[in-house]
Design an enzyme around this catalytic site. Structure first.
Site, mmCIF file in Angstrom:
data_model
loop_
_atom_site.group_PDB
_atom_site.id
_atom_site.type_symbol
_atom_site.label_atom_id
_atom_site.label_comp_id
_atom_site.label_asym_id
_atom_site.label_seq_id
_atom_site.Cartn_x
_atom_site.Cartn_y
_atom_site.Cartn_z
ATOM 1 N N HIS A 77 0.903 -1.073 0.112
ATOM 2 C CA HIS A 77 0.003 -0.063 0.098
ATOM 3 C C HIS A 77 0.939 1.048 -0.023
ATOM 4 C CE1 HIS A 77 -3.404 2.217 2.047
ATOM 5 N NE2 HIS A 77 -2.979 3.204 1.019
ATOM 6 N N GLU A 119 0.511 7.602 -3.513
ATOM 7 C CA GLU A 119 1.479 7.589 -2.431
ATOM 8 C C GLU A 119 2.600 8.411 -2.512
ATOM 9 O OE1 GLU A 119 1.242 5.139 0.193
ATOM 10 O OE2 GLU A 119 -0.742 5.568 -0.583
ATOM 11 N N HIS A 123 3.019 10.601 0.522
ATOM 12 C CA HIS A 123 4.168 10.324 1.415
ATOM 13 C C HIS A 123 5.618 10.247 0.830
ATOM 14 C CE1 HIS A 123 0.876 8.764 3.868
ATOM 15 N NE2 HIS A 123 0.381 8.252 2.794
#
Length: 227
Positions: A77, A119, A123
């Site tokens: 993930h 992502e 992040h």
């Protein structure tokens, strides 16, 4: 009606200023914009793909993950920079977005182009790494973590408690320190396994803040079969 005397205004301004200082001191995140590379550790998050694809709305968004010939179990993930309390997101970065080639290579581990871009935006930009090194660290950490044999090519659903699932990972990875991983769940199904890593990708204890997100259910969770 009498007006308030002039000294009241400076007093109110002082009180507002002091309240702001207290609020800042109690904050779990920096007051300024999050800075790339300024964090304490990572959480490597593995999703159990069958649970994701059991959600009708989600499966229709990710044809590759949910309808391709390949059957997915645990997938990456994300690799999430963390503070000891809270986490940074969407940091200003001088690095470019992941190339089409890199995204294509990552589909083996994260079978969703939209997820890969998300992502990186949320992040990866806070890691202080360029896109290649960020996703390389995610894949390296994923490969290094042994996934227990009982979940591979799972033909029938399993019923296990969160603590039993956690213990199965500790048994498969005896070098993991205590409290270095935890499980998330939803609707009595396994959703994710989250593993805490230092900046070099080595396992470490999760912060108390991160552990607040662990599955609290004492009942058995359904681990859906890999289609």
């Amino acid at each position: 009606m009498k007006q308030r005397s002039a000294p009241f205004l400076p007093l109110m301004a002082c009180l507002i200023f002091l309240a702001g200082l207290v609020s800042f001191a109690g904050s779990s995140r920096p007051a300024l914009a999050d800075e790339a590379g300024d964090f304490d550790y990572y959480i490597l998050t593995l999703s159990w793909s069958p649970t994701y694809c059991a959600d009708q709305a989600k499966r229709n968004r990710d044809q590759l993950q949910c309808f391709s010939e390949r059957s997915y179990g645990f997938v990456i993930h994300g690799l999430w920079p963390q503070y000891e309390k809270g986490y940074p997101d969407r940091c200003p970065t001088r690095f470019r977005d992941p190339s089409d080639k890199l995204v294509s290579q990552m589909l083996k581990f994260s079978p969703s182009e939209s997820l890969i871009h998300h992502e990186w935006d949320k992040h990866g930009t806070c890691s202080g790494l360029n896109a290649l090194d960020y996703f390389r660290l995610a894949v390296k950490s994923f490969k290094k973590l042994n996934r227990p044999e009982q979940y591979k090519d799972l033909a029938r659903p399993l019923l296990m408690t969160a603590s039993q699932i956690e213990q199965s990972f500790y048994n498969a990875n005896p070098d993991l320190p205590k409290d270095s991983l935890f499980i998330t769940c939803g609707r009595q199904k396994l959703r994710e396994v989250r593993v805490c890593l230092d900046k070099a990708g080595e396992p470490r204890r999760c912060s108390a803040s991160a552990l607040k997100g662990q599955c609290r259910s004492k009942d058995k969770l359904r681990i859906l079969a890999v289609r």
